[in-house]
Each structure stands twice: as C-alpha cells, then as structure tokens.
Design a protein around this motif. Structure first.
Motif, PDB file in Angstrom:
ATOM      1  N   GLN A 196      40.643 -10.600  74.274  1.00 10.23           N
ATOM      2  CA  GLN A 196      40.835 -10.063  75.622  1.00 10.23           C
ATOM      3  C   GLN A 196      42.298  -9.654  75.738  1.00 10.23           C
ATOM      4  O   GLN A 196      43.195 -10.502  75.712  1.00 10.23           O
ATOM      5  CB  GLN A 196      40.494 -11.119  76.665  1.00 10.23           C
ATOM      6  CG  GLN A 196      40.750 -10.664  78.105  1.00 10.23           C
ATOM      7  CD  GLN A 196      40.495 -11.772  79.112  1.00 10.23           C
ATOM      8  OE1 GLN A 196      39.923 -12.821  78.782  1.00 10.23           O
ATOM      9  NE2 GLN A 196      40.931 -11.564  80.344  1.00 10.23           N
ATOM     10  N   VAL A 197      42.556  -8.364  75.838  1.00 10.72           N
ATOM     11  CA  VAL A 197      43.926  -7.862  75.931  1.00 10.72           C
ATOM     12  C   VAL A 197      44.399  -8.010  77.375  1.00 10.72           C
ATOM     13  O   VAL A 197      43.888  -7.345  78.282  1.00 10.72           O
ATOM     14  CB  VAL A 197      44.021  -6.399  75.462  1.00 10.72           C
ATOM     15  CG1 VAL A 197      45.446  -5.884  75.610  1.00 10.72           C
ATOM     16  CG2 VAL A 197      43.547  -6.279  74.012  1.00 10.72           C
ATOM     17  N   ILE A 198      45.356  -8.899  77.586  1.00  3.75           N
ATOM     18  CA  ILE A 198      45.914  -9.143  78.920  1.00  3.75           C
ATOM     19  C   ILE A 198      46.968  -8.098  79.255  1.00  3.75           C
ATOM     20  O   ILE A 198      47.031  -7.570  80.363  1.00  3.75           O
ATOM     21  CB  ILE A 198      46.544 -10.548  79.005  1.00  3.75           C
ATOM     22  CG1 ILE A 198      45.550 -11.623  78.529  1.00  3.75           C
ATOM     23  CG2 ILE A 198      47.047 -10.834  80.407  1.00  3.75           C
ATOM     24  CD1 ILE A 198      44.313 -11.732  79.361  1.00  3.75           C
ATOM     25  N   ASP A 199      47.802  -7.782  78.287  1.00  5.23           N
ATOM     26  CA  ASP A 199      48.865  -6.785  78.443  1.00  5.23           C
ATOM     27  C   ASP A 199      49.173  -6.245  77.056  1.00  5.23           C
ATOM     28  O   ASP A 199      48.606  -6.700  76.060  1.00  5.23           O
ATOM     29  CB  ASP A 199      50.101  -7.436  79.079  1.00  5.23           C
ATOM     30  CG  ASP A 199      50.956  -6.426  79.852  1.00  5.23           C
ATOM     31  OD1 ASP A 199      50.868  -5.218  79.534  1.00  5.23           O
ATOM     32  OD2 ASP A 199      51.707  -6.837  80.756  1.00  5.23           O
ATOM     33  N   THR A 200      50.096  -5.303  76.972  1.00 13.50           N
ATOM     34  CA  THR A 200      50.408  -4.693  75.680  1.00 13.50           C
ATOM     35  C   THR A 200      51.100  -5.660  74.732  1.00 13.50           C
ATOM     36  O   THR A 200      51.261  -5.355  73.555  1.00 13.50           O
ATOM     37  CB  THR A 200      51.289  -3.449  75.874  1.00 13.50           C
ATOM     38  OG1 THR A 200      52.466  -3.812  76.610  1.00 13.50           O
ATOM     39  CG2 THR A 200      50.534  -2.356  76.607  1.00 13.50           C
ATOM     40  N   ASP A 201      51.524  -6.835  75.235  1.00 10.87           N
ATOM     41  CA  ASP A 201      52.143  -7.829  74.369  1.00 10.87           C
ATOM     42  C   ASP A 201      51.537  -9.216  74.573  1.00 10.87           C
ATOM     43  O   ASP A 201      52.171 -10.235  74.282  1.00 10.87           O
ATOM     44  CB  ASP A 201      53.657  -7.890  74.606  1.00 10.87           C
ATOM     45  CG  ASP A 201      54.032  -8.266  76.039  1.00 10.87           C
ATOM     46  OD1 ASP A 201      53.115  -8.399  76.888  1.00 10.87           O
ATOM     47  OD2 ASP A 201      55.231  -8.441  76.305  1.00 10.87           O
ATOM     48  N   HIS A 202      50.295  -9.256  75.068  1.00 12.85           N
ATOM     49  CA  HIS A 202      49.660 -10.546  75.375  1.00 12.85           C
ATOM     50  C   HIS A 202      48.141 -10.429  75.200  1.00 12.85           C
ATOM     51  O   HIS A 202      47.507  -9.589  75.836  1.00 12.85           O
ATOM     52  CB  HIS A 202      50.012 -10.968  76.803  1.00 12.85           C
ATOM     53  CG  HIS A 202      49.502 -12.318  77.173  1.00 12.85           C
ATOM     54  ND1 HIS A 202      49.429 -12.758  78.484  1.00 12.85           N
ATOM     55  CD2 HIS A 202      49.037 -13.354  76.416  1.00 12.85           C
ATOM     56  CE1 HIS A 202      48.945 -13.987  78.515  1.00 12.85           C
ATOM     57  NE2 HIS A 202      48.698 -14.371  77.276  1.00 12.85           N
ATOM     58  N   ILE A 203      47.588 -11.296  74.346  1.00 14.48           N
ATOM     59  CA  ILE A 203      46.159 -11.271  74.031  1.00 14.48           C
ATOM     60  C   ILE A 203      45.606 -12.692  74.071  1.00 14.48           C
ATOM     61  O   ILE A 203      46.246 -13.637  73.594  1.00 14.48           O
ATOM     62  CB  ILE A 203      45.919 -10.666  72.629  1.00 14.48           C
ATOM     63  CG1 ILE A 203      46.396  -9.211  72.582  1.00 14.48           C
ATOM     64  CG2 ILE A 203      44.443 -10.738  72.238  1.00 14.48           C
ATOM     65  CD1 ILE A 203      46.370  -8.602  71.190  1.00 14.48           C
ATOM     66  N   ARG A 204      44.409 -12.850  74.633  1.00 19.20           N
ATOM     67  CA  ARG A 204      43.646 -14.098  74.512  1.00 19.20           C
ATOM     68  C   ARG A 204      42.628 -13.928  73.402  1.00 19.20           C
ATOM     69  O   ARG A 204      42.014 -12.863  73.280  1.00 19.20           O
ATOM     70  CB  ARG A 204      42.904 -14.436  75.807  1.00 19.20           C
ATOM     71  CG  ARG A 204      43.751 -14.951  76.935  1.00 19.20           C
ATOM     72  CD  ARG A 204      42.847 -15.350  78.098  1.00 19.20           C
ATOM     73  NE  ARG A 204      42.002 -16.501  77.750  1.00 19.20           N
ATOM     74  CZ  ARG A 204      40.822 -16.753  78.327  1.00 19.20           C
ATOM     75  NH1 ARG A 204      40.313 -15.936  79.242  1.00 19.20           N
ATOM     76  NH2 ARG A 204      40.123 -17.831  77.974  1.00 19.20           N
ATOM     77  N   HIS A 230      46.419  -3.062  67.755  1.00 20.84           N
ATOM     78  CA  HIS A 230      47.414  -1.984  67.681  1.00 20.84           C
ATOM     79  C   HIS A 230      46.768  -0.701  67.160  1.00 20.84           C
ATOM     80  O   HIS A 230      47.060   0.395  67.656  1.00 20.84           O
ATOM     81  CB  HIS A 230      48.570  -2.392  66.782  1.00 20.84           C
ATOM     82  CG  HIS A 230      49.653  -1.359  66.706  1.00 20.84           C
ATOM     83  ND1 HIS A 230      50.539  -1.125  67.741  1.00 20.84           N
ATOM     84  CD2 HIS A 230      49.978  -0.475  65.732  1.00 20.84           C
ATOM     85  CE1 HIS A 230      51.366  -0.150  67.407  1.00 20.84           C
ATOM     86  NE2 HIS A 230      51.048   0.263  66.193  1.00 20.84           N
ATOM     87  N   CYS A 235      47.731  -2.496  72.146  1.00 24.53           N
ATOM     88  CA  CYS A 235      48.948  -3.301  72.261  1.00 24.53           C
ATOM     89  C   CYS A 235      50.010  -2.732  71.340  1.00 24.53           C
ATOM     90  O   CYS A 235      49.737  -1.842  70.521  1.00 24.53           O
ATOM     91  CB  CYS A 235      48.673  -4.772  71.934  1.00 24.53           C
ATOM     92  SG  CYS A 235      48.463  -5.116  70.181  1.00 24.53           S
ATOM     93  N   ALA A 239      53.096  -9.327  69.767  1.00 17.12           N
ATOM     94  CA  ALA A 239      52.282  -9.886  70.843  1.00 17.12           C
ATOM     95  C   ALA A 239      52.259 -11.406  70.770  1.00 17.12           C
ATOM     96  O   ALA A 239      52.349 -11.998  69.688  1.00 17.12           O
ATOM     97  CB  ALA A 239      50.849  -9.347  70.791  1.00 17.12           C
TER      98      ALA A 239
END
Length: 280
Positions: A196-204, A230, A235, A239
């Motif tokens: 789950q991509v939360i932001d371009t530098d943060h993933i769950r 990427h 992202c 990350a």
C-alpha cells in the motif's frame, strides 16, 4: 549438542548455527527434515529460516546458507544478512563486513544509529531471471486473483511478486499470498508482497514468504517492493517501508544496487539436540 543463537530482524526470526569450525562442532549434517524440525514452532525451536554459517574463500567473511521451514534453500534473506553481519562485527571489531550467499557477496556496514545496512545488490528484472514460466513484462505480470491483480515481479536472489493495493487492511492478503505462491506462472514459487503506497517515500507491506508463510518482516521482499513500486512510478528511489514487525529504510541507487537498513537483535542462546527433536 550444537550451539545456536536465536536472532531476528523486526520479528523475522532465525536459528543461527556456526559451522565454520567442524573440527570443534563436528559434522552438522543439515537435511531438509532437520531444518523443518528446527523451524517447527510447536515441537522445535521455531523460526522463519534456519541459518548455517560456513567457511568461505577470499572476498567475504562467511558463507550464509538459508533453509526455509519446508526444507528448501533460499538464495537471499535481507534480515538474516543483517543479523549475521552484526555477529561478524562483534566477532571482528570491524564496522564493515561481507556476507556471501547463493546470490553473491553482500557488503554490510553499521550506521551511526546502530542499525545495519546491507547492500543487497541489483535486482534481476528479466522474466527468465525471476523466473516466470513464459515471456511477460515483469512490470505487469498477468496474474488475477480477484481482489488483487496486475503485480510486478523481480528477483533479489529469490523470486518476488508485488501486488499494489489501495488498503492493506481491507484484503485477506495471507490467503491471497498462499494462493499466489503456487501460481503456474511461478515455476519456483515466489515471495508474495502486498504493498500500500502511502506516499512517494512511504509504503506499507504485508509479505507471504515462500516456504514460510506470513512473516513479520522480509528484507529482500522490502527491496523488491521498492524496486517494483519505482518501476511503476509509484514512489521515488528511497522509501520507508513499514512491515508488521517494524520499519526498514530502502534505497535503490542509480548504480542499480538496493540498500536496506534496519535493526538486528539476539533473542537467546541454546543448544540443538537432533534426537530430542525427533530427527535422525
């Protein structure tokens, strides 16, 4: 009796045996049945992988053999690499060491915050190298499981498939991972990630590991997730990846190498007795 060390990286746990000095340890004789007995969480010690440290030649400090709970052998394990690197650093007093695996040499270093960073090498992106059963675009693999579809694939020394999802909490990803591991397009099975991509530098990330099932963390899976995200434009090249067991920091450098940083912890020491585990 064979001494062992129980270690983990973010809860991804390992039984580590040092077989570099057979003259003092005696022949270890690890078989798939013995690896499975050690990994059994009810009748054995319990672990995600059984790690054997073996002597090696120039260019590395140790060879790390990785055995899954089903007895199969893995080519890479990022969290185990950091754990073994920490052992070597304590043993040698050095801040930089190299762990050799079936994937090759993995240089590691201790960062100022005490975490261990491993250079996991470049990903393999060709369908033959993952491997997949036939020629397809590894950025868009034609697998449809209903709630999830259109994953990306790569190899980090072991095969990885990454599904991108809107909300990790709204799908039964362990059941989907179990189904995807044995898909006909995956002749050697694969580790299955749900990102789950939360932001371009943060993933769950939730991870179903080949031969092990649900794990609290998977270092090579986190590496594959960054690479696949990427490639899909989701992202950047760096990350933070949050797994059920904690957080890893990832970077896919311009030279192609993937760097992974996180903690490594010793839980306890013990001794193996094959007879007590019920295996010859």
């Amino acid at each position: 009796m064979i001494p062992f060390r129980k270690m983990h990286g973010l809860g991804n746990d390992f039984v580590v045996v040092d077989a570099r000095k057979p003259e003092t340890l005696g022949p270890l004789g690890v078989s798939p049945a013995r690896a499975a007995a050690v990994a059994d969480r009810h009748r054995g010690i319990g672990c995600d992988q059984f790690i054997v440290l073996e002597p090696t030649g120039p260019g590395a400090d140790v060879f790390m053999r990785i055995l899954n709970p089903d007895g199969s052998e893995a080519g890479a394990c990022g969290n185990a690499t950091r754990c073994v690197a920490q052992l070597l650093m304590a043993e040698t007093g050095r801040e930089q060491v190299t762990v050799r695996t079936l994937r090759g040499e993995l240089p590691c270093e201790r960062l100022p915050d005490g975490t261990i960073r491993a250079d996991m090498g470049p990903p393999s992106l060709d369908w033959r190298d993952v491997p997949l059963a036939r020629a397809v675009d590894t950025a868009h693999v034609p697998i449809d499981l209903g709630p999830v579809s259109d994953p990306a694939a790569c190899s980090m020394g072991n095969p990885h498939l990454t599904f991108f999802v809107g909300d990790l909490d709204r799908i039964d990803w362990p059941a989907l991972g179990r189904a995807a591991e044995h898909h006909p397009l995956l002749p050697e099975r694969a580790n299955i990630g749900f990102a789950q991509v939360i932001d371009t530098d943060h993933i769950r990330l939730g991870l179903w590991e080949r031969g092990a099932g649900v794990t609290l963390a998977c270092g090579s899976g986190a590496c594959a997730t960054l690479v696949n995200a990427h490639r899909r434009g989701l992202c950047g090249r760096r990350a933070r990846i949050d797994l059920p067991g904690g957080t890893l920091q990832l970077e896919w450098r311009l030279d192609g190498h993937v760097l992974m940083a996180g903690p490594a912890t010793t839980s306890f020491l013990g001794a193996l007795d094959w007879a007590a585990l019920g295996v010859a």
